[in-house]
Write a protein that holds these residues in place. Structure first.
Motif, PDB file in Angstrom:
ATOM      1  N   PRO A  91       0.817  -1.232   0.000  1.00  0.00           N
ATOM      2  CA  PRO A  91       0.000   0.000   0.000  1.00  0.00           C
ATOM      3  C   PRO A  91       0.845   1.273   0.000  1.00  0.00           C
ATOM      4  CG  PRO A  91      -0.657  -1.479   1.804  1.00  0.00           C
ATOM      5  CD  PRO A  91       0.567  -2.062   1.189  1.00  0.00           C
TER       6      PRO A  91
ATOM      7  N   ARG B 279       0.707   3.726  -3.261  1.00  0.00           N
ATOM      8  CA  ARG B 279       0.223   5.087  -3.065  1.00  0.00           C
ATOM      9  C   ARG B 279       1.262   6.105  -3.539  1.00  0.00           C
ATOM     10  NH1 ARG B 279      -3.771   7.385   0.245  1.00  0.00           N
ATOM     11  NH2 ARG B 279      -4.966   5.687  -0.670  1.00  0.00           N
ATOM     12  N   ALA B 280       2.524   5.876  -3.200  1.00  0.00           N
ATOM     13  CA  ALA B 280       3.569   6.851  -3.524  1.00  0.00           C
ATOM     14  C   ALA B 280       3.939   6.817  -5.001  1.00  0.00           C
ATOM     15  CB  ALA B 280       4.810   6.607  -2.665  1.00  0.00           C
TER      16      ALA B 280
ATOM     17  N   GLU C  30       0.758  10.042  -4.722  1.00  0.00           N
ATOM     18  CA  GLU C  30       0.174  10.835  -3.631  1.00  0.00           C
ATOM     19  C   GLU C  30       0.903  10.520  -2.328  1.00  0.00           C
ATOM     20  OE1 GLU C  30      -2.375  12.930  -3.827  1.00  0.00           O
ATOM     21  OE2 GLU C  30      -3.054  12.526  -5.885  1.00  0.00           O
TER      22      GLU C  30
ATOM     23  N   SER D  95      -0.948   8.664   3.758  1.00  0.00           N
ATOM     24  CA  SER D  95      -1.575   9.154   4.989  1.00  0.00           C
ATOM     25  C   SER D  95      -1.294   8.199   6.144  1.00  0.00           C
ATOM     26  CB  SER D  95      -3.095   9.270   4.790  1.00  0.00           C
ATOM     27  OG  SER D  95      -3.634   7.982   4.574  1.00  0.00           O
TER      28      SER D  95
ATOM     29  N   GLN E 163      -3.497   7.185   8.082  1.00  0.00           N
ATOM     30  CA  GLN E 163      -4.617   6.247   8.052  1.00  0.00           C
ATOM     31  C   GLN E 163      -4.302   5.003   7.212  1.00  0.00           C
ATOM     32  OE1 GLN E 163      -8.675   7.917   7.470  1.00  0.00           O
ATOM     33  NE2 GLN E 163      -8.703   6.590   5.657  1.00  0.00           N
ATOM     34  N   LEU E 164      -3.761   5.229   6.016  1.00  0.00           N
ATOM     35  CA  LEU E 164      -3.433   4.103   5.127  1.00  0.00           C
ATOM     36  C   LEU E 164      -2.378   3.212   5.770  1.00  0.00           C
ATOM     37  CD1 LEU E 164      -3.973   2.949   2.229  1.00  0.00           C
ATOM     38  CD2 LEU E 164      -1.870   4.093   1.544  1.00  0.00           C
TER      39      LEU E 164
ATOM     40  N   GLN F 164      -3.842   1.187   8.604  1.00  0.00           N
ATOM     41  CA  GLN F 164      -4.664   0.089   8.076  1.00  0.00           C
ATOM     42  C   GLN F 164      -3.785  -1.076   7.634  1.00  0.00           C
ATOM     43  OE1 GLN F 164      -6.599   2.375   5.126  1.00  0.00           O
ATOM     44  NE2 GLN F 164      -8.444   2.778   6.340  1.00  0.00           N
TER      45      GLN F 164
END
Lengths: 190, 190
Positions: free
Chosen positions: A162, A166-167, A172, A175, A177-178, A181
């Motif tokens: 993840p 994401r990166a 992006e 976070s 949050q990610l 999780q």
């Protein structure tokens, strides 16, 4: 991967080697984001122009250093598995905010699709991380901490995927949050 | 991305356009793995030599077609959210077993690190998948099925990341176990 022209001038060979050593030390001690022309020049005790002459492209210098030293991620487990995993993933995510780090990673992955040498290097990194995670999980288990029952290489994938996706894919920032999780999903596997 | 030389010969323009239309249809109906020289030639009603002349590299043809049509993933939600997600991810994982599909994806991601056009295309794909997942989750909720409470783009990342990371970064096949863990982790967020 370096763009340096070949040279037999012993002084140029020495300065090139000093620059590369400095880049490796910074990489190993502080991570990829530290491998900038400015920091490498200071660490090597040479001028920025010298670094620039050997590696006009900072990503090429980083790439060459990265092919030779282990990355400083997921080392030194002590206690508190969830806290440690979160902290290590945050560090990785912060490194990936640096464009040169994303570029070197994306280029290595792209090259690995057809070049066995790049594939081997990528595998070496991932295996090193899997070994370190396995070691941390064993430590945590012997401390009496709750640990997931999962395949070691699945743990690597579940934690790294993840963050890297994401990166690098989404482009992006990661976070908290990610990141939480990802840790929670791994630790929930009992 | 095509390697075709420019030409003003109307026959060459027509055959190129017929080949590209055929590639797009196959891509949209069956997915990236179907876009081979053999299938595209049959679908376009031309010889393989014609396809080969316009696109010597199958990855370049796939890449050009992929820049123009939506991918057939995560469409048509009906019921059974866990089953449907698992099935869609398996389909994506199966596509990624084809080397040309991995190459085109890895190249797009690598290019997106410095080229705004590639970044936009990548974002369009990911946004399309996020919209479709959001739609499926809303459908499931209105069917009375249990659904995760999570940010829509986090759901995309959590589902896609392990699959794409395993296939493209690790260069290994996606096991059912990894796939089920990804679905379970998303659905556990209540």
């Amino acid at each position: 991967m370096s763009t340096t022209p070949r040279t037999d001038d012993p002084r140029a060979i020495r300065s090139r080697s000093a620059v590369l050593d400095a880049a490796r030390r910074l990489l190993q001690q502080e991570g990829p984001a530290a491998v900038t022309h400015l920091r490498v020049a200071a660490e090597a005790g040479v001028g920025r122009a010298t670094v620039y002459r050997h590696w006009p492209d900072p990503a090429a210098l980083l790439s060459e250093a990265m092919s030779q030293v282990p990355l400083p991620f997921f080392t030194d487990y002590d206690h508190d598995l969830p806290g440690w995993l979160t902290e290590q993933l945050r560090r990785l995510a912060d490194e990936l905010t640096v464009p040169a780090v994303r570029q070197v990673t994306a280029t290595l992955v792209q090259t690995a699709q057809w070049d066995p040498e790049a594939r081997t290097q990528l595998q070496r990194w991932l295996q090193a991380i899997t070994r370190r995670l396995h070691h941390a999980l064993s430590q945590a288990a012997s401390n009496g901490e709750p640990t997931p029952h999962a395949d070691a290489s699945d743990v690597t994938t579940q934690l790294l995927a993840p963050i890297v996706f994401r990166a690098i894919f989404e482009g992006e920032p990661v976070s908290d949050q990610l990141l939480h999780q990802a840790v929670a999903a791994v630790l929930a596997q009992r």
